[in-house]
Design a protein around this motif. Structure first.
Motif, short mmCIF file in Angstrom:
data_model
loop_
_atom_site.label_atom_id
_atom_site.label_comp_id
_atom_site.label_asym_id
_atom_site.label_seq_id
_atom_site.Cartn_x
_atom_site.Cartn_y
_atom_site.Cartn_z
N ILE A 1 -13.00 -4.63 4.41
CA ILE A 1 -12.28 -5.51 3.48
C ILE A 1 -12.42 -4.99 2.06
CG2 ILE A 1 -12.07 -7.86 2.59
CD1 ILE A 1 -13.35 -8.82 5.24
N TRP A 2 -13.64 -4.58 1.68
CA TRP A 2 -13.86 -4.05 0.33
C TRP A 2 -12.98 -2.82 0.10
CZ3 TRP A 2 -19.85 -3.05 0.83
CH2 TRP A 2 -20.49 -4.22 1.29
N LEU A 3 -13.04 -1.90 1.08
CA LEU A 3 -12.32 -0.64 0.92
C LEU A 3 -10.81 -0.86 0.86
CD1 LEU A 3 -14.40 1.57 3.39
CD2 LEU A 3 -14.58 1.46 0.90
N LEU A 4 -10.30 -1.76 1.69
CA LEU A 4 -8.87 -2.05 1.66
C LEU A 4 -8.46 -2.66 0.32
CD1 LEU A 4 -8.21 -3.52 5.23
CD2 LEU A 4 -7.51 -1.28 4.36
N GLY A 5 -9.30 -3.54 -0.24
CA GLY A 5 -8.98 -4.16 -1.51
C GLY A 5 -8.87 -3.14 -2.63
N LEU A 6 -9.85 -2.24 -2.73
CA LEU A 6 -9.80 -1.24 -3.79
C LEU A 6 -8.70 -0.21 -3.54
CD1 LEU A 6 -13.46 -0.55 -4.91
CD2 LEU A 6 -11.92 -2.43 -5.43
N ALA A 7 -8.47 0.13 -2.27
CA ALA A 7 -7.37 1.04 -1.95
C ALA A 7 -6.03 0.43 -2.35
CB ALA A 7 -7.38 1.38 -0.46
N ALA A 8 -5.88 -0.87 -2.15
CA ALA A 8 -4.64 -1.54 -2.53
C ALA A 8 -4.44 -1.51 -4.04
CB ALA A 8 -4.66 -2.98 -2.02
N VAL A 9 -5.51 -1.68 -4.80
CA VAL A 9 -5.39 -1.60 -6.26
C VAL A 9 -4.97 -0.20 -6.67
CG1 VAL A 9 -6.55 -1.91 -8.46
CG2 VAL A 9 -7.13 -3.39 -6.57
N CYS A 10 -5.52 0.82 -6.02
CA CYS A 10 -5.11 2.19 -6.31
C CYS A 10 -3.61 2.37 -6.08
CB CYS A 10 -5.89 3.18 -5.45
SG CYS A 10 -7.64 3.33 -5.84
N LEU A 11 -3.13 1.88 -4.95
CA LEU A 11 -1.72 2.06 -4.62
C LEU A 11 -0.80 1.22 -5.50
CD1 LEU A 11 -1.53 2.25 -0.72
CD2 LEU A 11 -1.73 4.08 -2.39
N SER A 12 -1.35 0.28 -6.25
CA SER A 12 -0.50 -0.51 -7.15
C SER A 12 -0.06 0.28 -8.37
CB SER A 12 -1.23 -1.79 -7.60
OG SER A 12 -2.32 -1.47 -8.44
N SER A 13 -0.57 1.51 -8.52
CA SER A 13 -0.14 2.41 -9.59
C SER A 13 0.49 3.65 -8.98
CB SER A 13 -1.33 2.82 -10.48
OG SER A 13 -0.95 3.85 -11.37
N ARG A 14 1.62 4.09 -9.53
CA ARG A 14 2.27 5.30 -9.03
C ARG A 14 1.49 6.56 -9.41
NH1 ARG A 14 7.30 2.66 -10.42
NH2 ARG A 14 7.44 3.85 -12.37
N HIS A 15 0.51 6.45 -10.31
CA HIS A 15 -0.24 7.61 -10.76
C HIS A 15 -1.51 7.86 -9.94
CE1 HIS A 15 2.58 7.50 -13.91
NE2 HIS A 15 1.94 6.69 -14.73
N THR A 16 -1.76 7.07 -8.93
CA THR A 16 -3.02 7.20 -8.18
C THR A 16 -3.13 8.54 -7.47
OG1 THR A 16 -4.42 6.18 -6.49
CG2 THR A 16 -2.05 6.12 -6.12
N THR A 17 -4.36 9.01 -7.34
CA THR A 17 -4.63 10.22 -6.55
C THR A 17 -5.04 9.87 -5.13
OG1 THR A 17 -6.98 10.25 -7.17
CG2 THR A 17 -5.45 11.39 -8.65
N GLN A 18 -5.16 8.59 -4.84
CA GLN A 18 -5.77 8.16 -3.58
C GLN A 18 -4.77 7.68 -2.53
OE1 GLN A 18 -9.41 8.35 -3.33
NE2 GLN A 18 -8.83 9.62 -5.07
N ARG A 19 -3.51 8.02 -2.69
CA ARG A 19 -2.51 7.51 -1.75
C ARG A 19 -2.81 7.86 -0.29
NH1 ARG A 19 1.88 5.28 -3.39
NH2 ARG A 19 1.60 6.26 -5.44
N PRO A 20 -3.03 9.13 0.04
CA PRO A 20 -3.32 9.42 1.46
C PRO A 20 -4.64 8.82 1.93
CG PRO A 20 -3.65 11.38 0.11
CD PRO A 20 -3.00 10.36 -0.78
N ILE A 21 -5.59 8.68 1.00
CA ILE A 21 -6.87 8.09 1.36
C ILE A 21 -6.69 6.64 1.78
CG2 ILE A 21 -9.25 7.75 0.62
CD1 ILE A 21 -8.18 10.68 0.51
N ALA A 22 -5.84 5.93 1.04
CA ALA A 22 -5.63 4.51 1.33
C ALA A 22 -5.09 4.31 2.74
CB ALA A 22 -4.67 3.92 0.29
N TRP A 23 -4.16 5.15 3.15
CA TRP A 23 -3.59 4.97 4.49
C TRP A 23 -4.54 5.46 5.57
CZ3 TRP A 23 -0.17 1.47 4.37
CH2 TRP A 23 0.65 1.32 3.25
N LEU A 24 -5.41 6.41 5.24
CA LEU A 24 -6.48 6.77 6.19
C LEU A 24 -7.41 5.59 6.42
CD1 LEU A 24 -7.81 10.40 5.48
CD2 LEU A 24 -6.86 9.49 7.62
#
Length: 433
Positions: free
Chosen positions: A345-368
């Motif tokens: 749950i923690w990881l999904l929450g922070l991954a979602a915040v990353c994806l809320s910006s188009r400048h994130t470097t973590q896009r593939p990480i979030a879906w992993l």
């Protein structure tokens, strides 16, 4: 001269997409930001959460094991907390003092049972996270991908999120990151509150840009931590007893070290066994203390790497604080002696915040992480008893696959963060000239 006091232009950090791809992405973003799409998101959230609630109360895949956390453990703690003391004699009490507020919060809904009130407040916090992500998507550089990730990935954990207090903690971490961009003091205050509830939300401050914003956020977080600590120390007896219980933890079977021992046990090269202690199933036997120490050593190494990144980073985008927070949380989660299902749950929450910006470097990480979440549900509760505790080939394969995915995602996350924020010296000199 330094380049760290203000966000860089986009060209210095990321290569712009081809015009055709960019136009298609923006058209999609515009479409899902429309009123009709937002109503659809709200309807999908309501339907998915209704399904999760149905699973929780109807023994779907042994959800009776899931809800016992609220009906027995949390409720027992509540009975002690109302006497203005913490359950220091319960080795399962491993939380900072402000966590007491969460376990007492069902009193806000006195017309419901403790279980009903706790679940209702958890669902409310889930909805607030989605609302915050949708609002973040409406920024100029925002994206709805974060809201979509949270919307569709949390139900992969089935009933677990609504029978744990981790959604409330995730709300504080998400709120901190969303506020840090324009109101760093408020973001720091929320991070400090989160730190006094479950420590890890303080990681949201790691990636704040150097300068005034970092000083404001860190100062506000420190003051809120001290204030809450003083208040709860005055209200509750033995409010710091959790520190001793946390230090006694062993190697949980679902941890990275636990998956190594599970594979060794399946291959019949390790003679250890499983014991329920400190609120979890842990391995007992030879080499377990060595693996526990190795886990702590890896956590220390991860912390030092994060400090090195902080010193060397010289380029920030608006997404960097979110990206750094996710990377840090993944490092501490993967190297921990314990990886409980609710940690996703923690990881999904922070991954979602990353994806809320188009400048994130973590896009593939979030879906992993979404893939790892699906594997987590197969581990617990679907096949927990017969295959994970039974140490079957299927259970070992699932656990190693989940932990391997998390480990790979963590390393990849760190590399992507480093490459985006640490400029090589020649490039840096050219930018300055």
């Amino acid at each position: 001269m330094t380049t760290t006091s203000s966000p860089p232009t986009q060209a210095t950090a990321y290569a712009p997409p081809a015009p055709g791809i960019r136009d298609r992405k923006w058209s999609f973003e515009a479409a899902i930001r429309g009123r009709g799409a937002l109503l659809g998101i709200a309807a999908l959230w309501a339907a998915a959460r209704a399904a999760m609630l149905w699973m929780l109360v109807n023994d779907f895949f042994a959800s009776n094991i899931v809800r016992v956390e609220v009906t027995e453990t949390y409720h027992d703690w509540y009975d002690i907390l109302v006497t203005w003391t913490v359950p220091q004699n319960d080795i399962m009490w491993q939380y900072p003092p402000a966590a007491a507020a969460v376990f007492l919060s069902p009193d806000l809904l006195p017309f419901l049972t403790y279980f009903e009130a706790f679940v209702a407040l958890t669902v409310l916090c889930d909805g607030l996270i989605l609302l915050g992500l949708v609002r973040a998507a409406r920024r100029d550089d925002g994206s709805m991908a974060g809201a979509v990730l949270w919307l569709v990935s949390l139900p992969l954990l089935m009933a677990t999120p609504f029978a744990r207090y981790d959604v409330q903690v995730t709300l504080l971490a998400v709120g901190s990151l969303l506020c840090l961009r324009h109101r760093p003091r408020l973001g720091g205050v929320i991070a400090g509150i989160g730190g006094m509830v479950k420590v890890w939300p303080l990681l949201t401050l790691l990636g704040t840009p150097r300068g005034r914003s970092t000083r404001d956020a860190v100062t506000a977080a420190a003051l809120s931590c001290v204030a809450l600590l003083a208040v709860f120390a005055a209200l509750f007896r033995d409010s710091l007893s959790f520190l001793g219980h946390q230090g006694d933890r062993g190697v949980q079977i679902e941890s990275l070290g636990g998956s190594v021992l599970m594979a060794a046990r399946l291959a019949d090269v390790w003679p250890g066994w499983i014991r329920f202690q400190y609120g979890a199933y842990e391995y007992v036997g030879p080499y377990v203390p060595d693996i526990a120490r190795a886990s702590l050593a890896l956590t220390l190494i991860g912390f030092l790497l994060l400090l090195l990144w902080r010193v060397r980073a010289n380029r920030w985008s608006h997404a960097t604080p979110c990206d750094a927070a996710l990377c840090a949380l993944m490092m501490f989660t993967v190297t921990s002696r314990v990886i409980s299902p609710q940690y996703m749950i923690w990881l999904l929450g922070l991954a979602a915040v990353c994806l809320s910006s188009r400048h994130t470097t973590q896009r593939p990480i979030a879906w992993l992480l979404a893939v790892a979440t699906a594997l987590t549900s197969l581990i617990f509760p679907v096949w927990y008893g017969p295959d994970i505790l039974g140490n079957t080939a299927l259970g070992t394969l699932l656990l190693c696959a989940r932990n391997g995915t998390l480990l790979y995602a963590t390393v990849w996350s760190g590399l992507r963060l480093w490459r985006a924020t640490v400029a090589p010296e020649p490039a840096l000199r050219a930018a300055v000239v």
